[in-house]
Design a protein around this motif. Structure first.
Motif, PDB file in Angstrom:
ATOM      1  N   TYR A 412      -8.960   2.650  16.089  1.00 33.54           N
ATOM      2  CA  TYR A 412      -8.625   1.492  15.144  1.00 33.54           C
ATOM      3  C   TYR A 412      -7.241   1.258  14.247  1.00 33.54           C
ATOM      4  N   ILE A 413      -7.037   1.789  14.820  1.00 32.81           N
ATOM      5  CA  ILE A 413      -5.299   1.129  13.862  1.00 32.81           C
ATOM      6  C   ILE A 413      -3.976   1.671  15.243  1.00 32.81           C
ATOM      7  N   GLN A 414      -4.625   1.680  16.791  1.00 37.77           N
ATOM      8  CA  GLN A 414      -3.966   1.492  17.226  1.00 37.77           C
ATOM      9  C   GLN A 414      -3.291  -0.382  17.822  1.00 37.77           C
ATOM     10  N   GLY A 415      -2.231  -0.420  17.816  1.00 40.53           N
ATOM     11  CA  GLY A 415      -1.755  -1.692  18.440  1.00 40.53           C
ATOM     12  C   GLY A 415      -1.358  -2.944  17.175  1.00 40.53           C
ATOM     13  N   GLY A 416      -1.603  -2.515  16.026  1.00 37.11           N
ATOM     14  CA  GLY A 416      -1.387  -3.270  14.701  1.00 37.11           C
ATOM     15  C   GLY A 416      -0.020  -3.136  14.499  1.00 37.11           C
ATOM     16  N   GLY A 417       1.154  -2.220  15.246  1.00 37.76           N
ATOM     17  CA  GLY A 417       2.444  -2.181  14.376  1.00 37.76           C
ATOM     18  C   GLY A 417       2.513  -0.942  13.804  1.00 37.76           C
ATOM     19  N   TRP A 418       4.057  -0.520  13.672  1.00 43.81           N
ATOM     20  CA  TRP A 418       4.085   0.843  13.033  1.00 43.81           C
ATOM     21  C   TRP A 418       3.800   0.791  11.517  1.00 43.81           C
ATOM     22  N   LEU A 419       3.850  -0.443  10.355  1.00 44.46           N
ATOM     23  CA  LEU A 419       2.825   0.088   9.708  1.00 44.46           C
ATOM     24  C   LEU A 419       1.178   0.232   9.073  1.00 44.46           C
ATOM     25  N   LEU A 420       0.608  -0.449  10.078  1.00 45.66           N
ATOM     26  CA  LEU A 420      -0.853  -0.148  10.189  1.00 45.66           C
ATOM     27  C   LEU A 420      -0.898   1.128  10.391  1.00 45.66           C
ATOM     28  N   LEU A 421      -0.069   1.844  11.321  1.00 49.46           N
ATOM     29  CA  LEU A 421      -0.299   2.941  12.020  1.00 49.46           C
ATOM     30  C   LEU A 421       0.397   4.132  10.932  1.00 49.46           C
ATOM     31  N   PHE A 422       1.086   3.464   9.853  1.00 52.92           N
ATOM     32  CA  PHE A 422       1.739   4.481   9.594  1.00 52.92           C
ATOM     33  C   PHE A 422       0.432   5.104   8.317  1.00 52.92           C
TER      34      PHE A 422
END
Length: 527
Positions: A412-422
């Motif tokens: 669900y958080i792949q492809g959303g940039g570093w902040l979403l991944l963080f």
């Protein structure tokens, strides 16, 4: 009233476990085959599975396969294991990648049962913690050795050292001296006193283990609470006793030595990527977050459990005088032990070893007697609650349950940039660490998320720092981290009291951590 009956609660807990066990088990479509160096096993199933291994997987000697027709009876782990058995390939191991193995399914049933027992507390938590190993063995999640060995894990021994150090400080009179000093600064106000000691020790936790800081604070606080007539389980007692573990947990993320989770995160990053976070790098990135989270954590406890202003702490007019010989010996021995802990990177001796050397020195120099330790140490907390938490965390890993949850959560958080991944990794880490030791949580999750960071083009250092800090917020269960268990061992609050304030604190502190990463780390050029 019926629901408060302990027998009813026990039956309800068992029913919850049975319900989870009866729920359909998702098989998944992806599996890993380890030890198939000649591709013999894969060739025998190639008409039903495709090879989706990456270069990293191949380098590790792992083959990842995905079912061609997921609905087919051949596309299951049982089918692969059957083929492996037919080929007499006993060295090959088959694991689930995105499904729930039978072993993990049984683990989740045990986990749900245990979480209810820890929150509702129908039986003493020490007994529940003992039952962790019992249930894991009975449900065939772990062998007898796997289940019981963590109860004497080096981390458990280290925590025992911290508790014994706190006993020695109390016996030498140093905690009374510290209490008088703070009371002189705070006056007779319970609120001022608690804020000063919790925030002071919370920030100090960045440079000494958070468990040791919490233990020192509590043995300083308890005599004053008794003198002021503060009753156990009152809002005032809850405010004072919960402020310390929450502040110390938050402060522990400020440097590499503040908690084992930080050191584990840095070590795993070096092992998997070759990137190193130095002692001062960690302080530069994470200490500002600790400085913000410590006072906010105490404020949250204050607003949830507002203390009664009518309680007044005793006043101390007399001067404490110079340090006695006993106090000097105690401070020197504990100071040397802390110095060994801080310099572990140079000498490599584990904290439990240098800690126990310190305990031996305290006894040999006459600071403590064995009877002091035997009488004042909370053995049930030290051995069973800490050890049980580690046993449960390790079982979550080797049963495959953690991998299954990761496979559900991270897409669900792949492809959303570093902040979403963080943010996603931080939330996941903060939740998981409540069911296991934060050291185990960091060690378990980091190997999963580092490859994701590389695929997303994100510096893996970001996620190592994220897990080292987010797993500090183990504020929902008593077993979540050592400071929680230490504070609980003095029986001034119930387990559900900690959960209640933790539900408020966790999202707020995570939001602060994410904000610090978005602003401060950008200024430093990390992201």
């Amino acid at each position: 009233m019926f629901l408060k009956n302990k027998g009813v609660q026990l039956v309800f807990a068992i029913c919850l476990g049975i319900i989870v066990l009866l729920l359909p088990r998702p098989e998944g479509t992806k599996f890993t085959i380890t030890g198939d160096e000649r591709d013999t096993a894969f060739q025998s199933i190639s008409q039903h599975f495709t090879n989706i291994s990456t270069e990293r997987d191949i380098a590790k000697g792992v083959i990842k396969v995905e079912a061609i027709n997921p609905a087919g009876p051949e596309c299951s782990a049982d089918f692969i294991e059957k083929r492996v058995a037919e080929l007499n390939l006993s060295e090959i191991e088959v694991n689930y990648e995105d499904g729930l193995s039978p072993r993990a399914h049984r683990f989740l049933a045990v986990l749900v049962l245990l979480i209810f027992l820890f929150v509702a507390e129908p039986i003493p938590l020490e007994i529940t913690a003992i039952c962790i190993a019992v249930f894991l063995v009975i449900m065939q999640v772990a062998t007898v050795k796997e289940a019981w060995a963590p109860y004497m894990h080096p981390v458990v021994v280290f925590i025992m050292c911290c508790l014994i150090f706190a006993i020695s400080l109390d016996k030498a009179g140093i905690t009374v001296r510290l209490g008088k000093f703070i009371v002189k600064k705070a006056g007779t106000s319970v609120t001022k006193f608690t804020f000063i000691i919790a925030m002071g020790l919370g920030i100090s936790s960045a440079f000494m283990h958070d468990a040791a800081a919490c233990a020192i604070g509590i043995v300083t606080m308890l005599p004053l609470m008794k003198a002021a007539g503060i009753e156990p389980h009152s809002k005032t007692a809850k405010f004072m006793m919960l402020s310390l573990p929450f502040a110390c947990s938050c402060g522990g993320m400020g440097s590499l030595v503040g908690g084992g989770r930080c050191m584990v995160a840095a070590a795993f990053l070096k092992e998997f990527t070759g990137l190193e976070i130095t002692f001062f790098d960690w302080i530069m990135y994470c200490f500002p977050a600790a400085l913000l989270c410590v006072p906010v954590a105490v404020l949250i406890v204050y607003f949830v459990y507002r203390p009664n202003p009518e309680y007044k702490l005793p006043q101390f007019d007399e001067d404490s005088g110079p340090l006695t010989t006993l106090e000097k010996k105690t401070l020197i021995i504990i100071g040397i032990s802390f110095a060994f802990w801080l310099t572990k990177g140079f000498h490599g001796i584990h904290y439990s070893v240098t800690g126990m050397l310190g305990v031996a020195a305290l006894i040999l120099t006459g600071v403590l007697k064995w009877e002091d330790i035997h009488k004042d140490l909370e053995w049930g907390t030290a051995l069973f609650i800490f050890g049980g938490g580690i046993s449960l965390g390790l079982a979550m890993g080797y049963s495959g349950a953690a991998t299954y949850f990761a496979s559900l959560f991270f897409p669900y958080i792949q492809g959303g940039g570093w902040l979403l991944l963080f943010a996603g990794v931080g939330i996941f880490g903060a939740l998981v660490t409540n069911a296991m030791a934060n050291v185990a949580a960091a060690a378990l999750i980091l190997p999963i998320v580092i490859p994701m960071a590389e695929l997303e083009g994100v510096d893996p250092t970001v996620l190592a720092l994220c897990l080292g800090t987010a797993t500090s917020f183990a504020m929902l269960l008593v077993i979540g981290c050592p400071p929680n268990a230490i504070a609980y061992s003095y029986r001034q609050f119930k387990a559900v009291d900690l959960t209640r304030v933790g539900l408020v604190a966790t999202p707020i502190l995570l939001a602060i951590l994410i904000a610090v990463a978005a602003v401060w780390w950008k200024i430093l050029g990390l992201v």
